[in-house]
Structures are given as C-alpha cells and as structure tokens.
Design a protein around this motif. Structure first.
Motif, PDB file in Angstrom:
ATOM      1  N   ALA A 156       0.829  -1.212   0.000  1.00  0.00           N
ATOM      2  CA  ALA A 156       0.000   0.000   0.000  1.00  0.00           C
ATOM      3  C   ALA A 156       0.860   1.257   0.000  1.00  0.00           C
ATOM      4  N   LEU A 157       1.893   1.259   0.822  1.00  0.00           N
ATOM      5  CA  LEU A 157       2.786   2.411   0.875  1.00  0.00           C
ATOM      6  C   LEU A 157       3.497   2.601  -0.456  1.00  0.00           C
ATOM      7  N   GLY A 158       3.833   1.476  -1.099  1.00  0.00           N
ATOM      8  CA  GLY A 158       4.474   1.557  -2.405  1.00  0.00           C
ATOM      9  C   GLY A 158       3.560   2.159  -3.451  1.00  0.00           C
ATOM     10  N   HIS A 159       2.297   1.742  -3.458  1.00  0.00           N
ATOM     11  CA  HIS A 159       1.347   2.275  -4.432  1.00  0.00           C
ATOM     12  C   HIS A 159       1.040   3.748  -4.166  1.00  0.00           C
ATOM     13  N   ALA A 160       1.185   4.152  -2.903  1.00  0.00           N
ATOM     14  CA  ALA A 160       0.974   5.562  -2.565  1.00  0.00           C
ATOM     15  C   ALA A 160       2.207   6.396  -2.885  1.00  0.00           C
ATOM     16  N   GLY A 161       3.299   5.719  -3.259  1.00  0.00           N
ATOM     17  CA  GLY A 161       4.525   6.426  -3.611  1.00  0.00           C
ATOM     18  C   GLY A 161       5.253   7.009  -2.418  1.00  0.00           C
ATOM     19  N   SER A 162       4.980   6.478  -1.242  1.00  0.00           N
ATOM     20  CA  SER A 162       5.572   7.005  -0.015  1.00  0.00           C
ATOM     21  C   SER A 162       6.880   6.266   0.284  1.00  0.00           C
ATOM     22  N   VAL A 163       7.971   6.720  -0.334  1.00  0.00           N
ATOM     23  CA  VAL A 163       9.257   6.039  -0.202  1.00  0.00           C
ATOM     24  C   VAL A 163       9.741   6.051   1.239  1.00  0.00           C
ATOM     25  N   HIS A 164       9.714   7.209   1.867  1.00  0.00           N
ATOM     26  CA  HIS A 164      10.209   7.324   3.241  1.00  0.00           C
ATOM     27  C   HIS A 164       9.400   6.439   4.182  1.00  0.00           C
ATOM     28  N   LEU A 213       9.566  -3.409  -1.771  1.00  0.00           N
ATOM     29  CA  LEU A 213      10.561  -2.346  -1.814  1.00  0.00           C
ATOM     30  C   LEU A 213      11.158  -2.201  -3.212  1.00  0.00           C
ATOM     31  N   ILE A 214      11.420  -3.333  -3.863  1.00  0.00           N
ATOM     32  CA  ILE A 214      11.951  -3.292  -5.229  1.00  0.00           C
ATOM     33  C   ILE A 214      10.975  -2.575  -6.153  1.00  0.00           C
ATOM     34  N   LEU A 227       8.706  -0.379  -5.235  1.00  0.00           N
ATOM     35  CA  LEU A 227       8.660   1.027  -4.839  1.00  0.00           C
ATOM     36  C   LEU A 227       9.834   1.807  -5.425  1.00  0.00           C
ATOM     37  N   PHE A 228      11.041   1.269  -5.267  1.00  0.00           N
ATOM     38  CA  PHE A 228      12.218   1.943  -5.812  1.00  0.00           C
ATOM     39  C   PHE A 228      12.105   2.079  -7.328  1.00  0.00           C
ATOM     40  N   GLY A 229      11.605   1.017  -7.946  1.00  0.00           N
ATOM     41  CA  GLY A 229      11.464   1.047  -9.401  1.00  0.00           C
ATOM     42  C   GLY A 229      10.472   2.092  -9.866  1.00  0.00           C
ATOM     43  N   ARG A 230       9.323   2.183  -9.187  1.00  0.00           N
ATOM     44  CA  ARG A 230       8.313   3.184  -9.549  1.00  0.00           C
ATOM     45  C   ARG A 230       8.877   4.600  -9.412  1.00  0.00           C
ATOM     46  N   ALA A 231       9.724   4.785  -8.386  1.00  0.00           N
ATOM     47  CA  ALA A 231      10.293   6.107  -8.131  1.00  0.00           C
ATOM     48  C   ALA A 231      11.438   6.431  -9.078  1.00  0.00           C
ATOM     49  N   GLY A 232      11.847   5.459  -9.901  1.00  0.00           N
ATOM     50  CA  GLY A 232      12.952   5.671 -10.822  1.00  0.00           C
ATOM     51  C   GLY A 232      14.312   5.413 -10.212  1.00  0.00           C
ATOM     52  N   TRP A 233      14.326   4.836  -9.017  1.00  0.00           N
ATOM     53  CA  TRP A 233      15.580   4.515  -8.342  1.00  0.00           C
ATOM     54  C   TRP A 233      16.035   3.115  -8.760  1.00  0.00           C
ATOM     55  N   LEU A 234      16.354   2.961 -10.021  1.00  0.00           N
ATOM     56  CA  LEU A 234      16.672   1.632 -10.547  1.00  0.00           C
ATOM     57  C   LEU A 234      17.961   1.074  -9.959  1.00  0.00           C
ATOM     58  N   ASP A 235      18.927   1.932  -9.687  1.00  0.00           N
ATOM     59  CA  ASP A 235      20.163   1.466  -9.048  1.00  0.00           C
ATOM     60  C   ASP A 235      19.877   0.927  -7.649  1.00  0.00           C
ATOM     61  N   ASN A 236      19.021   1.626  -6.908  1.00  0.00           N
ATOM     62  CA  ASN A 236      18.666   1.161  -5.564  1.00  0.00           C
ATOM     63  C   ASN A 236      17.922  -0.160  -5.618  1.00  0.00           C
ATOM     64  N   ALA A 237      17.022  -0.292  -6.603  1.00  0.00           N
ATOM     65  CA  ALA A 237      16.274  -1.538  -6.757  1.00  0.00           C
ATOM     66  C   ALA A 237      17.215  -2.695  -7.077  1.00  0.00           C
ATOM     67  N   LYS A 238      18.162  -2.458  -7.969  1.00  0.00           N
ATOM     68  CA  LYS A 238      19.128  -3.498  -8.341  1.00  0.00           C
ATOM     69  C   LYS A 238      20.019  -3.852  -7.153  1.00  0.00           C
ATOM     70  N   ASP A 239      20.438  -2.837  -6.406  1.00  0.00           N
ATOM     71  CA  ASP A 239      21.277  -3.077  -5.230  1.00  0.00           C
ATOM     72  C   ASP A 239      20.542  -3.926  -4.203  1.00  0.00           C
ATOM     73  N   LEU A 240      19.257  -3.642  -4.013  1.00  0.00           N
ATOM     74  CA  LEU A 240      18.458  -4.424  -3.068  1.00  0.00           C
ATOM     75  C   LEU A 240      18.316  -5.867  -3.544  1.00  0.00           C
ATOM     76  N   LEU A 241      18.121  -6.047  -4.835  1.00  0.00           N
ATOM     77  CA  LEU A 241      18.047  -7.401  -5.395  1.00  0.00           C
ATOM     78  C   LEU A 241      19.302  -8.203  -5.063  1.00  0.00           C
ATOM     79  N   GLU A 242      20.429  -7.559  -5.163  1.00  0.00           N
ATOM     80  CA  GLU A 242      21.693  -8.258  -4.968  1.00  0.00           C
ATOM     81  C   GLU A 242      22.063  -8.425  -3.497  1.00  0.00           C
ATOM     82  N   ARG A 243      21.437  -7.638  -2.625  1.00  0.00           N
ATOM     83  CA  ARG A 243      21.760  -7.701  -1.191  1.00  0.00           C
ATOM     84  C   ARG A 243      20.709  -8.458  -0.378  1.00  0.00           C
ATOM     85  N   MET A 244      19.683  -8.967  -1.019  1.00  0.00           N
ATOM     86  CA  MET A 244      18.679  -9.740  -0.307  1.00  0.00           C
ATOM     87  C   MET A 244      19.326 -10.934   0.400  1.00  0.00           C
TER      88      MET A 244
END
Length: 240
Positions: free
Chosen positions: A121-129, A154-155, A157-174
C-alpha cells in the motif's frame, strides 16, 4: 441445497460460497449470499465478516467492504489485513496508508502477511520514506522474519520512483537469491522508465530462472526506444 426443503446453509457453507465468489469476481452473487447471512443471523461471526470484507475487496466493491468492516463489533489482524489488501489491490494507496496509521494508533500487532499489504500500500501511494521506515519497524520493533514478498514491495517502490540502481542493489543484497518474481518486478520498472540496457539484463536473469517463458522477452522488446537500441536488445534477448 436451497431447492431441498429442510437443508439450510450454515456459516461454513457461506464461507465456501463467498470464497468462490472471490475467485470468480461475482459480486452480485456475493451480495445475495450476504443477504442470506444477515437473514440467518450469521453476520455476528468474526470469520464470516472477515470473509465478506475479503470477497468485496477482491470483487472491487470497496464501499461494501468498508461498510462490513466498519460495522464489525469485533476485529482481529485478519480483518484489518483484509481491508488493507482490498485498498491495495484496487490501487487506493492513500486510503490503505490512512488505515495503517489507524492500526498503529490502536496498537494492532501485525504479522508478516499484514506487513506485505502495508508495504504494498505504501508503495502504491509512492511514499518512499514511509515504506522504508515501515520495513525497518517490521524488522527492528516487531522482529518479523523477512520474506521475499517484503523485499519485492521495496523493489517495486524503488522502481516506480525511478531509483533503478537502488532496486538493483536491493536485489543483490537480499538475504536469499531473488526469484523470477523479483526480477520481473525489476524488469517492469525498467520498462516503465524506458531503460532498455537494464531491461536486457533483467530479462536475461528471468530467462535463466524460467527458460522458454515469453513474457520477459515481450516486455524487453516493448522497452526499446529506437532502432539503435533494438539491435543491441535483440542480440541480448537471444538467450530467451
């Protein structure tokens, strides 16, 4: 059953039929069963009301779901989670966020499944923080074991926000290997932002996990923005 004299549906019968209505999305039949539940005095049972909220939510009738939820004299974590999921699945992130904050004020103890709905829900609301804070609260304060679904929220959410590097980093650090679903979520974000280079890498990862599945290939091709990208993308898509 209704055509046979003396055979009356009980609470278990209604639960089964409501689940069937949820699966096929027939809200009209669900309302008919709801009327019979009221007539039979079964609307005071917690499990029945929870199933009604779930049914209306899955059928997209949020007004009916909220009416049942608000009328409940007793609620448990399933009740709140069902209403949260209803808002989330229909894209009403702000309403879900408001409901989550009410849960916090009332001291509701959420389980791992409830947190999936909250994070989504928070992701769909775009509430990153708020989403990142909720994830930390889940782990630190509630000591809940993280699941792939939590990370996938979280992946996304980051992707929707355009934080593709953060999304990729999270994928690799899971703490576990990302599965097909997580890579597809990331691929969807790459498509959303027109990043064909990252999309090609994500599609290759998807193909490694599920060889022969066409969906990553289709998403990859639709990400291409020009002919120069097309040649590179097509060569990288051969693995699919």
């Amino acid at each position: 059953m209704k055509s046979r004299g003396g055979v009356r549906p009980n609470a278990v019968t209604c639960l089964i039929i409501l689940d069937a209505c949820s699966d096929v999305g027939t809200v009209g039949d669900g309302r008919e069963i709801h009327a019979e539940i009221k007539a039979g005095g079964l609307d005071s049972q917690l499990r029945v009301n929870n199933t009604l909220v779930n049914m209306y939510g899955k059928c997209g009738s949020l007004g009916d779901a909220r009416e049942v939820f608000d009328s409940m004299r007793e609620r448990n974590v399933v009740s709140w989670t069902s209403m949260l999921a209803a808002y989330t699945h229909q894209g009403h992130g702000n309403e879900a966020l408001e409901l989550y904050r009410t849960m916090e004020l009332q001291g509701m103890e959420l389980d791992d499944v409830a947190f999936v709905s909250v994070l989504s829900a928070l992701g769909h609301a775009g509430s990153v923080h708020d989403c990142r804070q909720c994830f930390m609260t889940m782990v630190r304060d509630h000591e809940i074991q993280t699941m792939a679904e939590h990370y996938n929220c979280l992946i996304d959410l980051f992707g929707r926000a355009g934080w593709l590097d953060n999304a990729k980093d999270l994928l690799e650090r899971m703490p576990f290997e990302p599965a097909y679903k997580e890579w597809m979520t990331y691929l969807g974000s790459c498509k959303l932002h027109g990043d064909s280079h990252r999309a090609a890498d994500a599609a290759r990862r998807c193909a490694d996990l599920r060889p022969g599945v066409a969906q990553p290939f289709v998403m990859l091709l639709s990400t291409v923005g020009n002919e120069d990208d097309a040649e590179e993308t097509e060569s990288k898509a051969d693995a699919l």
